[in-house]
Design a protein around this motif. Sequence first.
Motif, PDB file in Angstrom:
ATOM      1  N   LYS A 196      -2.663  -4.290  13.229  1.00 37.00           N
ATOM      2  CA  LYS A 196      -2.966  -5.687  12.907  1.00 37.00           C
ATOM      3  C   LYS A 196      -3.605  -5.794  11.524  1.00 37.00           C
ATOM      4  O   LYS A 196      -3.275  -6.682  10.742  1.00 37.00           O
ATOM      5  N   ARG A 197      -4.515  -4.893  11.225  1.00 37.64           N
ATOM      6  CA  ARG A 197      -5.178  -4.923   9.911  1.00 37.64           C
ATOM      7  C   ARG A 197      -4.179  -4.670   8.794  1.00 37.64           C
ATOM      8  O   ARG A 197      -4.237  -5.317   7.754  1.00 37.64           O
ATOM      9  N   LEU A 198      -3.273  -3.742   8.998  1.00 41.10           N
ATOM     10  CA  LEU A 198      -2.251  -3.460   7.996  1.00 41.10           C
ATOM     11  C   LEU A 198      -1.386  -4.699   7.757  1.00 41.10           C
ATOM     12  O   LEU A 198      -1.116  -5.058   6.610  1.00 41.10           O
ATOM     13  N   ILE A 199      -0.997  -5.368   8.819  1.00 37.14           N
ATOM     14  CA  ILE A 199      -0.194  -6.589   8.694  1.00 37.14           C
ATOM     15  C   ILE A 199      -0.971  -7.660   7.931  1.00 37.14           C
ATOM     16  O   ILE A 199      -0.422  -8.333   7.044  1.00 37.14           O
ATOM     17  N   GLU A 200      -2.262  -7.822   8.256  1.00 39.08           N
ATOM     18  CA  GLU A 200      -3.098  -8.805   7.553  1.00 39.08           C
ATOM     19  C   GLU A 200      -3.170  -8.493   6.062  1.00 39.08           C
ATOM     20  O   GLU A 200      -3.081  -9.395   5.222  1.00 39.08           O
ATOM     21  N   LEU A 201      -3.338  -7.211   5.717  1.00 38.90           N
ATOM     22  CA  LEU A 201      -3.399  -6.820   4.312  1.00 38.90           C
ATOM     23  C   LEU A 201      -2.078  -7.091   3.603  1.00 38.90           C
ATOM     24  O   LEU A 201      -2.057  -7.577   2.466  1.00 38.90           O
ATOM     25  N   GLU A 202      -0.976  -6.799   4.275  1.00 42.26           N
ATOM     26  CA  GLU A 202       0.339  -7.034   3.665  1.00 42.26           C
ATOM     27  C   GLU A 202       0.589  -8.525   3.460  1.00 42.26           C
ATOM     28  O   GLU A 202       1.140  -8.924   2.434  1.00 42.26           O
ATOM     29  N   GLU A 203       0.158  -9.350   4.403  1.00 46.16           N
ATOM     30  CA  GLU A 203       0.305 -10.803   4.250  1.00 46.16           C
ATOM     31  C   GLU A 203      -0.563 -11.316   3.104  1.00 46.16           C
ATOM     32  O   GLU A 203      -0.128 -12.169   2.316  1.00 46.16           O
ATOM     33  N   LEU A 204      -1.776 -10.802   2.990  1.00 48.48           N
ATOM     34  CA  LEU A 204      -2.657 -11.204   1.891  1.00 48.48           C
ATOM     35  C   LEU A 204      -2.080 -10.769   0.549  1.00 48.48           C
ATOM     36  O   LEU A 204      -2.118 -11.523  -0.428  1.00 48.48           O
ATOM     37  N   LEU A 205      -1.520  -9.577   0.504  1.00 49.26           N
ATOM     38  CA  LEU A 205      -0.874  -9.098  -0.725  1.00 49.26           C
ATOM     39  C   LEU A 205       0.298  -9.992  -1.114  1.00 49.26           C
ATOM     40  O   LEU A 205       0.456 -10.336  -2.291  1.00 49.26           O
ATOM     41  N   GLU A 206       1.107 -10.342  -0.147  1.00 52.56           N
ATOM     42  CA  GLU A 206       2.267 -11.223  -0.419  1.00 52.56           C
ATOM     43  C   GLU A 206       1.784 -12.549  -0.982  1.00 52.56           C
ATOM     44  O   GLU A 206       2.351 -13.079  -1.942  1.00 52.56           O
ATOM     45  N   TRP A 207       0.734 -13.099  -0.388  1.00 55.33           N
ATOM     46  CA  TRP A 207       0.165 -14.349  -0.882  1.00 55.33           C
ATOM     47  C   TRP A 207      -0.305 -14.174  -2.329  1.00 55.33           C
ATOM     48  O   TRP A 207       0.012 -14.980  -3.196  1.00 55.33           O
ATOM     49  N   ALA A 208      -1.057 -13.105  -2.581  1.00 54.75           N
ATOM     50  CA  ALA A 208      -1.640 -12.885  -3.911  1.00 54.75           C
ATOM     51  C   ALA A 208      -0.561 -12.664  -4.975  1.00 54.75           C
ATOM     52  O   ALA A 208      -0.702 -13.122  -6.110  1.00 54.75           O
ATOM     53  N   ARG A 209       0.493 -11.972  -4.616  1.00 56.19           N
ATOM     54  CA  ARG A 209       1.558 -11.684  -5.585  1.00 56.19           C
ATOM     55  C   ARG A 209       2.277 -12.943  -6.048  1.00 56.19           C
ATOM     56  O   ARG A 209       2.900 -12.944  -7.101  1.00 56.19           O
TER      57      ARG A 209
END
Length: 181
Positions: A58-71
């Motif tokens: 779940k944490r990995l998914i949250e980080l990937e979603e945050l990265l996608e947003w930031a990019r």
Amino acid sequence: MREDTRTRIQEVALRRFTEQGYEATSLREIAEELGVTKAALYYHFKTKDDIVASLVEKRLIELEELLEWARNRPKTPETRRELVERYAAGLRDDRHHGIARFLERNQTALRDHPMLIKIRERMMELVSELSESGATPAERVSYSLALFALHAGKWLLKEGELPEEEIQKATVEVALRLLDA
């Protein structure tokens, strides 16, 4: 029912891994505490590594979603602030604190776990997203410390010393100051 058993396995494993250590905990002990056979446990998780992967997924998914947003955002002070605030919101989950405690106590045993390597990689990418091209080394260090400051309050203050909300508020305040430094 299947998901309920899976969740119970994760809860017992997390507690045991934290209390007695990842390496010192066996799948047999987890199965015995749950009152299930090893075969029933294997139906959900073949190895302890599989349990760890499920705990941090779940944490990995949250980080990937945050990265996608930031990019997809401009690298502005406003974006940096929002990124830090979004990251902080993800840390407020009680489950995150239990998993973070487990990982902190089992760093050596889990240092090469594939899911944890991915999380470290995503964290480094997140730090990169905080910095615009041409940022000075001091700015880049300050931005990366902003993310890590969000974790520090939980580890630097004694359990129960301050209410959780106060700790969270203080860590976000410090993180935002580091962005402006």
